[in-house]
Design a protein around this motif. Structure first.
Motif, short mmCIF file in Angstrom:
data_model
loop_
_atom_site.label_atom_id
_atom_site.label_comp_id
_atom_site.label_asym_id
_atom_site.label_seq_id
_atom_site.Cartn_x
_atom_site.Cartn_y
_atom_site.Cartn_z
N ASP A 188 3.19 -2.81 -3.57
CA ASP A 188 3.16 -2.49 -4.96
C ASP A 188 2.38 -3.71 -6.26
O ASP A 188 3.31 -4.62 -5.36
CB ASP A 188 5.08 -2.46 -5.80
CG ASP A 188 5.75 -1.61 -4.73
OD1 ASP A 188 4.67 -0.85 -4.45
OD2 ASP A 188 6.76 -1.88 -4.58
N GLY A 203 1.35 3.53 -9.62
CA GLY A 203 2.23 3.68 -9.71
C GLY A 203 2.91 4.50 -10.47
O GLY A 203 2.76 5.70 -11.25
N ARG A 223 2.00 1.79 -6.45
CA ARG A 223 2.12 1.67 -4.88
C ARG A 223 1.14 2.10 -4.04
O ARG A 223 0.93 3.64 -4.10
CB ARG A 223 3.87 2.65 -5.62
CG ARG A 223 4.27 3.00 -4.16
CD ARG A 223 6.01 3.11 -4.38
NE ARG A 223 6.75 2.70 -4.68
CZ ARG A 223 7.26 1.30 -4.91
NH1 ARG A 223 8.75 2.96 -4.88
NH2 ARG A 223 8.39 1.17 -5.11
#
Length: 331
Positions: free
Chosen positions: A253, A283, A304
């Protein structure tokens, strides 16, 4: 079943300090230690942009829901790290968005923080029904022990029907636990007071506008600016459109605390990874093409990674000025 550590007496770590230093309260009228006597109290220090706290929130929320009717009072103490986190409207919005429904003491002057002698986000202190702190935990983790302590103290206070099972939480969004085995990038501040690993040639001109250039390539955990920026004590401020921040990272992340300096404005941005749109690695705040819009001062999840974790180069380009960028965090 209680762990062997909890099978012995929990030490007393002093009296629960007063909460009278709060500058305001959300979700509750002001609470005093006298009013809390007879209750087990869990005090959770937080600030709403902190990814380390966000990864604990699922547990804190679940404990509040599970034990509130059994004698537990959860008190969130919001002690701000950044100036914009002192804004009550910002905190109120975060409380709503993050489903924080238990009492929140606003600690904008650090009075409660200092009364506890606290130094960490997040930090948990658990007090028994007699107002004595019996357990604390700093940082992430320790969830099983904290819940076992709550159960133990509720039983000690004479509570009936205290369950002995432990909560389970949904592991997604900002609250997903970090991929520790693949995490090789650490929290990185962008203001000159705490900045590290800055790679644009010529270092920084403090509090002065300047055009920066990003070197290519960046080494792992280096970051750089491109375009017209002012590097301030706590943040980098973009002065003209098309400014860019690049970071060479190794993590699942990528998060960035950022926002428009002027309330009510918005700034579109584009994210690339190794020069390409993120696709499935986008993300929460970015689409597959890497497009997003900055409209609030908060933590933004930009990447992510769903596949294998390797060294990659992250870039974010802002299409309008007025952006403040504070700190990268990773997971």
């Amino acid at each position: 079943m209680e762990s062997s550590r909890l099978a012995v007496d929990l030490p007393s770590e002093g009296r629960l300090p007063p909460l009278s230093g709060a500058t305001g309260w959300l979700n509750s009228p002001p609470l005093t230690t006298d009013e809390l006597r007879g209750k087990v109290v869990l005090v959770d220090f937080w600030t709403y942009t902190c990814i380390n706290w966000l990864r604990t929130l699922g547990y804190v929320r679940a404990w509040s829901e599970k034990y509130a009717d059994l004698g537990l009072v959860m008190v969130g103490v919001h002690t701000p790290e950044f100036t914009f986190e002192r804004d009550v409207d910002n905190v109120r919005q975060a409380v709503e968005d993050m489903r924080v429904e238990y009492p929140v003491a606003l600690d904008s002057d650090y009075a409660i923080w200092e009364a506890f002698g606290n130094r960490y986000w997040p930090a948990v202190y658990i007090a028994d029904a007699n107002g004595r702190i019996r357990h604390h935990h700093f940082g992430e983790g320790g969830y099983e022990d904290c819940e076992l302590v709550v159960q133990r103290l509720l039983r000690d206070a004479g509570g009936d029907g205290i369950p002995d099972d432990l909560v389970s939480v949904v592991d997604d969004g900002f609250e997903a636990q970090a991929d520790w085995s693949n995490l090789e990038s650490t929290e990185t501040y962008l203001g000159y007071e705490q900045a590290q690993h800055f790679a644009s040639p010529g270092d920084v001109d403090r509090d002065e506008p300047r055009t920066y250039v990003a070197p290519d390539p960046l080494r792992l955990n280096q970051w750089a600016l491109s375009g017209d920026w002012t590097v301030e004590r706590g943040a980098c401020l973009l002065n003209r459109a098309d400014g860019r921040i690049a970071f060479r990272f190794h993590a699942r992340d990528v998060h960035l605390v950022m926002g428009p300096r002027e309330r009510g404005t918005s700034v579109p941005f584009v994210v690339l990874v190794d020069g390409e749109p993120p696709g499935a690695a986008h993300g929460l705040d970015v689409d597959e093409q890497g497009h997003g819009t900055l409209s609030e001062q908060r933590l933004h999840q930009l990447i992510r990674e769903r596949g294998s974790i390797t060294d990659r180069t992250f870039e974010i380009t802002f299409l309008a000025p007025g952006v403040e960028a504070y700190v990268f965090t990773f997971g």
